[in-house]
Design a protein around this motif. Structure first.
Motif, PDB file in Angstrom:
ATOM      1  N   HIS A   1      23.186   1.339  -6.221  1.00 24.90           N
ATOM      2  CA  HIS A   1      23.549   2.429  -5.300  1.00 24.90           C
ATOM      3  C   HIS A   1      22.788   3.695  -5.672  1.00 24.90           C
TER       4      HIS A   1
ATOM      5  N   SER B   1      15.436  12.197  -0.221  1.00 25.70           N
ATOM      6  CA  SER B   1      16.844  12.542   0.010  1.00 25.70           C
ATOM      7  C   SER B   1      17.171  13.983  -0.364  1.00 25.70           C
TER       8      SER B   1
ATOM      9  N   THR C   1      23.635   7.293  -3.983  1.00 23.83           N
ATOM     10  CA  THR C   1      24.821   8.065  -4.377  1.00 23.83           C
ATOM     11  C   THR C   1      24.930   8.224  -5.886  1.00 23.83           C
ATOM     12  N   GLU C   2      24.397   7.262  -6.638  1.00 25.37           N
ATOM     13  CA  GLU C   2      24.638   7.262  -8.083  1.00 25.37           C
ATOM     14  C   GLU C   2      23.497   7.865  -8.898  1.00 25.37           C
TER      15      GLU C   2
ATOM     16  N   HIS D   1      20.611  16.030  -0.015  1.00 30.47           N
ATOM     17  CA  HIS D   1      21.387  16.208  -1.245  1.00 30.47           C
ATOM     18  C   HIS D   1      21.505  17.664  -1.659  1.00 30.47           C
TER      19      HIS D   1
ATOM     20  N   PRO E   1      27.537  13.189  -2.037  1.00 28.58           N
ATOM     21  CA  PRO E   1      26.717  11.972  -1.952  1.00 28.58           C
ATOM     22  C   PRO E   1      27.251  10.959  -0.943  1.00 28.58           C
ATOM     23  N   VAL E   2      28.597  10.827  -0.843  1.00 24.60           N
ATOM     24  CA  VAL E   2      29.158   9.847   0.086  1.00 24.60           C
ATOM     25  C   VAL E   2      28.833  10.244   1.529  1.00 24.60           C
TER      26      VAL E   2
ATOM     27  N   GLU F   1      25.309   9.427   2.301  1.00 21.09           N
ATOM     28  CA  GLU F   1      25.203   7.999   2.564  1.00 21.09           C
ATOM     29  C   GLU F   1      25.679   7.673   3.986  1.00 21.09           C
TER      30      GLU F   1
ATOM     31  N   GLN G   1      34.884  12.065  -0.419  1.00 22.08           N
ATOM     32  CA  GLN G   1      34.408  11.299  -1.561  1.00 22.08           C
ATOM     33  C   GLN G   1      34.868   9.849  -1.499  1.00 22.08           C
TER      34      GLN G   1
ATOM     35  N   PRO H   1      21.391  12.067  -6.687  1.00 20.41           N
ATOM     36  CA  PRO H   1      22.005  13.394  -6.859  1.00 20.41           C
ATOM     37  C   PRO H   1      21.990  13.867  -8.311  1.00 20.41           C
TER      38      PRO H   1
END
Ligand SMILES: [Zn+2]
Length: 754
Positions: free
Chosen positions: A583, A630, A586-587, A634, A641-642, A645, A197, A590
């Motif tokens: 972002h 994604s 990731t933000e 995901h 998420p990290v 990415e 993370q 998901p």
């Protein structure tokens, strides 16, 4: 369901879950998979939500934690929670026994129980009528913090005793003492998760356990995999025991997790003979220990010996040699890893710690150095434990003389002079140059290592020689090496070259997940690589996915043009929103992966930005495209998420893409093997296995699955068949009760062959 049925089912599920929790966390012998456990758990949760009147006070669902508890009230322990005096060598033990003998009858025979001294957090847990009513920290020995809500989330701490009702009625009252800690592997897993993370790693297992137990929100505690070991009775009613040894057995019978390594010793010589072996085993144990605890076995004797100050005379802690020492920090060396991460290492005046000489130690990262205020020239405390690289705990600030100087990250990479960068929110500094010689060297070292491509005969020196002579620039070049230029190198005889080329050839056909691991994508180790290759059958699929994500992400940021201008508002809330919008992978993606009402939810989220209907509609369309692109990544369980990415970044990097293309061209395997499917004759059928069969349980299970069926651990009305081997268990009775057909192994095999 009739209300009586519901109540019965709640009780049944509760009993079954208690049993599984006990098997998993105390016996380490689970009989159902995690999925099956979750299914039972959810069924109980749903029933309790619908019918709270039937929820049992000791329901396993209580372990999930609640956000009700705020601070920790202080509670008084029923008896003082004593500390132990210390022995540092065998002489101390001999003197201790001598002193005790003087207080006992002349012919008293002293026997002992020897057990490891856990390096955790002391806990006192009370049971009334068999139900956990309170758990408190040791505190000052008289008063402790009431951490009941948090301890209830620890699965190895039974919510009721005895866990197994065959062990008789519960004691009317039992207050036990134990230790809460992280098993070493759970602590490592926690840190891997932190890393995945992008969060800093925890340094000290004991402090982290303590912090986890003192969370204000018990849901946070429940996320940490803590273990509770119980080793003593503080207070009780209705329990008659004569010895320590019996006490341990009694605690085990009640269903507590008790150290399995305790030893019964006939006399002190017997104890002394075991000390060295214990110390040697220290690093192999699943938990951290800082010594041994020696107790007089006879409880009447221990009572007779009494207490001096806060220490009972009948017990003593035998401390292992220190694993911490202080020394002078004389310098810093800077390392750069394959991802470009810069790590400072402390150069120390050599110091002897726990049996070895240590002359350098990890400083983790510059942020940690600043947080601990470690300075060049400081006297520092260094810890070494097991196989872990020794690390600096902190400075001895009192030893400073003013000559110490601050330690700052360098501005440029010491290997390639590129200016270092610190990504937003990261604690580490990075060399961003992918051609940095140090990064290339580390990348190649990792690529050929065992567990990665496993190319034998390609140690660091060989790699360095190949780079120096211009034979390789990157990982892919390895697969284009030929004999002639290698033979021209110094020290490369014919045999050596042949062997090297043979192992390179063999590396071309490693399984896909192994190749994927070798690429060294940040956070993608072999476990995660396995998850990915279960869902992506080739590297091309991954590249396509990453490309689609990059494109939709770019399109998304284009729809934001002008939206994040200043006139839209300001303040912390808007800033937070702006961060999310910048972002989206990731933000946002998901969060809204399965949102059916995306425009509505976005409207709610973006309210502070005062945007128009048209803008909102455009954003929703754009985001839904990113979500669609994604989703395959995901929706992989265990891939945060990290990590997604990181994957996208890696597979869309021009340099990496060229390297991959070269590897594919050279014939390196980048495809998942097709899974063998024997048939679908058992599709939709659920089996429960019991008793001994002609093959191991795992094999029979694989057979069921290969034919499309499923194996579960417990019998329910939904079970299709119970397969009974020799001496089957109670599952057969349960099958009869639920009218589930019971078949023999021979019947089962006939079923498969159709
Ligand atoms: Zn560099």
């Amino acid at each position: 369901m009739m209300s009586g049925d519901i109540q019965g089912r709640v009780q049944e599920l509760s009993d079954e879950l208690h049993d599984h929790i006990y098997r998993y966390h105390v016996l380490n012998d689970p009989i159902i998979t995690d999925d099956e456990y979750d299914r039972l758990f959810r069924e109980l949760q749903d029933l309790e939500a619908e019918h709270p009147e039937y929820a049992l006070p000791d329901s396993p669902t209580q372990r999930v934690g609640s956000d009700l508890s705020g601070d920790f009230p202080k509670v008084r322990h029923p008896a003082p929670i004593l500390s132990l005096s210390n022995a540092f060598d065998e002489d101390d033990l001999v003197n201790w026994e001598e002193r005790n003998r003087r207080l006992l009858a002349e012919d008293a025979k002293l026997q002992y129980v020897l057990q490891p001294k856990l390096d955790g957090l002391a806990i006192v847990i009370s049971y009334e009528g068999g139900v956990l009513t309170r758990a408190a920290t040791r505190g000052n020995g008289e008063f402790g913090d009431d951490v009941s809500a948090n301890v209830r989330t620890i699965r190895s701490a039974p919510l009721r005793i005895p866990v197994n009702s065959d062990k008789g009625a519960p004691p009317s009252r039992l207050v036990v003492r134990g230790e809460i800690l992280f098993h070493k592997e759970d602590f490592l897993a926690l840190n891997r998760e932190q890393e995945a993370q992008g969060l800093p790693a925890y340094v000290n297992a004991r402090n982290t356990a303590s912090g986890s137990l003192k969370q204000k929100d018990s849901r946070e505690t429940s996320k940490r995999k803590l273990t509770a070991y119980i080793y003593a009775i503080v207070d009780s009613e209705g329990v008659e025991l004569d010895s320590e040894w019996e006490t341990l057995q009694y605690l085990r019978d009640m269903g507590f997790k008790v150290i399995s390594d305790a030893a019964y010793c006939q006399d002190l010589d017997d104890v002394r003979r075991r000390l060295d072996a214990w110390e040697a085993r220290r690093d192999d144990l699943p938990y951290e220990i800082d010594g041994l605890v020696l107790k007089v076995d006879s409880l009447p004797q221990a009572r007779e010996l009494g207490v001096v100050g806060k220490d009972p005379r009948g017990a003593i802690a035998y401390k292992f040699p220190a694993e911490e020492a202080t020394t002078k920090l004389v310098g810093i060396t800077i390392g750069v890893g394959r991802t470009g991460k810069v790590t400072p290492t402390a150069q120390l005046e050599p110091v002897f710690i726990g049996g070895v000489t240590v002359s350098n130690a990890s400083l983790h990262n510059y942020e940690q150095v600043a947080a601990l205020d470690i300075r060049q020239g400081d006297r520092v405390i260094v810890k070494r434990s097991g196989d872990v690289i020794p690390y600096v705990i902190g400075p001895v600030a009192g030893a400073r003389d003013g000559s110490e100087s601050a330690i700052n990250p360098p501005e440029c990479c010491p290997f390639c002079e590129t200016k270092l960068a610190q990504p937003a929110g990261a604690v580490d500094w990075f060399c961003p140059n992918p051609k940095c010689p140090e990064r290339v060297m580390r990348t190649l070292e990792f690529f050929v290592s065992r567990g990665a491509m496993d190319i034998e005969g390609m140690g660091p020196q060989t790699i360095a020689a190949l780079i120096e002579n211009g034979l390789i620039d990157d990982e892919a070049d390895i697969f284009y090496l030929t004999a002639e230029p290698l033979l021209a190198l110094e020290g490369f005889a014919k045999k050596k070259v042949e062997n090297l080329l043979a192992s390179i050839e063999a590396a071309k056909s490693r399984p896909f997940e192994q190749t994927l691991t070798s690429l060294g994508i940040d956070g993608i180790g072999s476990t995660v690589a396995g998850l990915i290759t279960e869902n992506f059958s080739s590297v091309q699929d991954l590249m396509d996915s990453a490309g689609a994500i990059e494109a939709t992400e770019k399109a998304f940021s284009e729809t934001l043009q002008g939206l994040l201008d200043d006139e839209r508002g300001s303040g912390a809330e808007v800033e937070k929103l702006a961060f999310r919008l910048r972002h989206p992978l990731t933000e946002l993606a998901p969060r809204y992966l399965d949102a059916a009402d995306l425009p509505l939810r976005l409207a709610r989220l973006l309210k502070p930005l005062a945007i128009s209907e048209a803008e909102l509609a455009a954003i929703a369309v754009s985001l839904s495209r990113l979500i669609a692109a994604s989703k395959p990544l995901h929706s992989i369980d265990g891939l945060g998420p990290v990590l997604v990415e990181n994957i996208v970044e890696w597979f869309t990097d021009e340099h990496k893409k060229r390297v991959l293309a070269k590897m594919l061209e050279a014939g390196v395997n980048m495809r998942a093997e097709e899974k063998a499917v024997a048939g679908s004759g058992l599709a939709g059928k659920t089996f429960v296995l019991t008793g001994a069969m002609s093959a191991p349980r795992g094999e029979i299970k694989a057979l069921v699955e290969a034919h499309g069926g499923k194996v579960t651990g417990s019998v329910s009305k939904k079970t299709s068949y119970v397969v009974a081997g020799d001496s089957p268990g109670s599952k057969v009775d349960k099958a009869v009760k639920n009218k589930v057909p019971v078949i023999s192994e021979a019947d089962f095999r006939a079923l498969i062959s159709g």
